[in-house]
Design a protein around this motif. Sequence first.
Motif, PDB file in Angstrom:
ATOM      1  N   PHE A  31       0.828  -1.212   0.000  1.00 14.93           N
ATOM      2  CA  PHE A  31       0.000   0.000   0.000  1.00 14.93           C
ATOM      3  C   PHE A  31       0.859   1.257   0.000  1.00 14.93           C
ATOM      4  CE2 PHE A  31      -2.760  -3.118   2.211  1.00 14.93           C
ATOM      5  CZ  PHE A  31      -3.698  -3.232   1.206  1.00 14.93           C
ATOM      6  N   MET A  32       1.889   1.252   0.825  1.00 13.99           N
ATOM      7  CA  MET A  32       2.750   2.431   0.935  1.00 13.99           C
ATOM      8  C   MET A  32       3.414   2.727  -0.412  1.00 13.99           C
ATOM      9  SD  MET A  32       3.493   4.645   3.266  1.00 13.99           S
ATOM     10  CE  MET A  32       3.056   3.803   4.759  1.00 13.99           C
ATOM     11  N   HIS A  33       3.985   1.688  -1.016  1.00 18.64           N
ATOM     12  CA  HIS A  33       4.658   1.879  -2.292  1.00 18.64           C
ATOM     13  C   HIS A  33       3.657   2.261  -3.386  1.00 18.64           C
ATOM     14  CE1 HIS A  33       8.355   0.940  -4.755  1.00 18.64           C
ATOM     15  NE2 HIS A  33       7.446   1.187  -5.676  1.00 18.64           N
ATOM     16  N   SER A  34       2.472   1.670  -3.348  1.00 19.00           N
ATOM     17  CA  SER A  34       1.463   1.967  -4.368  1.00 19.00           C
ATOM     18  C   SER A  34       0.990   3.417  -4.302  1.00 19.00           C
ATOM     19  CB  SER A  34       0.270   1.028  -4.227  1.00 19.00           C
ATOM     20  OG  SER A  34       0.660  -0.288  -4.483  1.00 19.00           O
ATOM     21  N   ILE A  35       0.885   3.965  -3.100  1.00 19.94           N
ATOM     22  CA  ILE A  35       0.502   5.381  -2.972  1.00 19.94           C
ATOM     23  C   ILE A  35       1.566   6.257  -3.630  1.00 19.94           C
ATOM     24  CG2 ILE A  35       0.187   7.273  -1.319  1.00 19.94           C
ATOM     25  CD1 ILE A  35      -1.058   5.133   0.574  1.00 19.94           C
ATOM     26  N   GLY A  36       2.821   5.934  -3.372  1.00 19.73           N
ATOM     27  CA  GLY A  36       3.902   6.685  -4.007  1.00 19.73           C
ATOM     28  C   GLY A  36       3.899   6.524  -5.517  1.00 19.73           C
ATOM     29  N   ALA A  37       3.666   5.308  -5.990  1.00 19.14           N
ATOM     30  CA  ALA A  37       3.624   5.072  -7.434  1.00 19.14           C
ATOM     31  C   ALA A  37       2.465   5.831  -8.077  1.00 19.14           C
ATOM     32  CB  ALA A  37       3.508   3.576  -7.715  1.00 19.14           C
ATOM     33  N   ALA A  38       1.320   5.878  -7.391  1.00 24.77           N
ATOM     34  CA  ALA A  38       0.177   6.633  -7.916  1.00 24.77           C
ATOM     35  C   ALA A  38       0.506   8.126  -7.995  1.00 24.77           C
ATOM     36  CB  ALA A  38      -1.057   6.401  -7.050  1.00 24.77           C
ATOM     37  N   GLY A  39       1.227   8.631  -7.005  1.00 25.60           N
ATOM     38  CA  GLY A  39       1.644  10.036  -7.033  1.00 25.60           C
ATOM     39  C   GLY A  39       2.568  10.325  -8.201  1.00 25.60           C
ATOM     40  N   TRP A  40       3.537   9.434  -8.416  1.00 27.30           N
ATOM     41  CA  TRP A  40       4.441   9.618  -9.554  1.00 27.30           C
ATOM     42  C   TRP A  40       3.709   9.443 -10.878  1.00 27.30           C
ATOM     43  CZ3 TRP A  40       8.915  11.805 -10.395  1.00 27.30           C
ATOM     44  CH2 TRP A  40       9.748  12.052  -9.322  1.00 27.30           C
TER      45      TRP A  40
END
Length: 82
Positions: A31-40
């Motif tokens: 989840f943490m990484h996916s939030i960052g990926a969605a931001g990028w």
Amino acid sequence: MNLNILKWVSTVFILTGILMAQFKIYPYYIFMHSIGAAGWLAYGYFISDKAIMTNFGLQIPIFASGYLYYHGYIANIFELFS
């Protein structure tokens, strides 16, 4: 939103997700990484950068498949070939 802030906040989420993965905090690091990926991914969309959108856009379904596998909704495709 300032795009520079979006980049840095997304980077913090991705690095936190990587750190959580190293300490085997599974599946929460997804989840943490996916939030960052969605931001990028959003950043890439705003500046029309197809390389960024491809990189981070493809990470989201990969992480989603890992989450679904963890909860037993899909099989491990690599076990099918062994």
